[in-house]
Design a protein around this motif. Structure first.
Motif, PDB file in Angstrom:
ATOM      1  N   ASP A  92      45.248  42.982  31.193  1.00 23.13           N
ATOM      2  CA  ASP A  92      43.934  43.606  31.314  1.00 23.13           C
ATOM      3  C   ASP A  92      43.476  43.628  32.773  1.00 23.13           C
ATOM      4  O   ASP A  92      42.913  42.654  33.277  1.00 23.13           O
ATOM      5  CB  ASP A  92      42.936  42.850  30.436  1.00 23.13           C
ATOM      6  N   GLU A 145      41.080  45.270  34.086  1.00 23.60           N
ATOM      7  CA  GLU A 145      39.614  45.207  34.207  1.00 23.60           C
ATOM      8  C   GLU A 145      39.136  43.753  34.172  1.00 23.60           C
ATOM      9  O   GLU A 145      38.221  43.374  34.913  1.00 23.60           O
ATOM     10  CB  GLU A 145      38.943  46.022  33.105  1.00 23.60           C
ATOM     11  N   THR A 146      39.753  42.932  33.347  1.00 20.66           N
ATOM     12  CA  THR A 146      39.421  41.502  33.343  1.00 20.66           C
ATOM     13  C   THR A 146      39.814  40.879  34.676  1.00 20.66           C
ATOM     14  O   THR A 146      39.088  40.031  35.205  1.00 20.66           O
ATOM     15  CB  THR A 146      40.109  40.776  32.175  1.00 20.66           C
TER      16      THR A 146
END
Length: 121
Positions: free
Chosen positions: A10, A12-13
């Protein structure tokens, strides 16, 4: 070499973790048995700093995020079971840091990371 699985990394994380105020979000991206090798001016390639496991990684992140500095994810590329990313940081006094990382992934989690960093001196 690891094998790509159904769970994706991820990015975005990763961005939220790097640019956040604590290391908790970033720590969530590491596997329990993760290892980080850090190479910089003080820790040359023949004797890098090596952190093993989420406990040691958490200590590093707690130290970093306790400092008066900002962090920004500049770029992230994910391909199969590998990712590479660049981050820039700046201390309150203006000192800048650049860090480049190459990571190996398993089930969307970082298992191995090579981090090369340089800072203003």
């Amino acid at each position: 070499m690891g094998t790509a699985t159904g769970r994706a990394f991820d990015a975005e994380t990763l961005r939220r973790g790097i640019e956040g105020n604590t290391g908790n979000t970033l720590l969530s991206l590491y596997a329990d048995d993760a290892e980080i090798r850090i190479v910089d001016h003080n820790h040359q390639p023949s004797e890098p700093t090596v952190l093993r496991g989420r406990g040691q990684i958490a200590e590093l992140l707690d130290d970093i995020y306790s400092r008066d500095m900002t962090h920004k994810l500049e770029q992230c590329v994910v391909r199969g079971d590998h990712a590479a990313f660049s981050e820039s940081c700046q201390y309150g006094d203006g000192t800048r840091v650049i860090a480049e990382s190459m990571v190996t992934l398993r089930d969307g989690k970082i298992t191995n990371q090579l981090l090369i960093q340089a800072w203003d001196e």
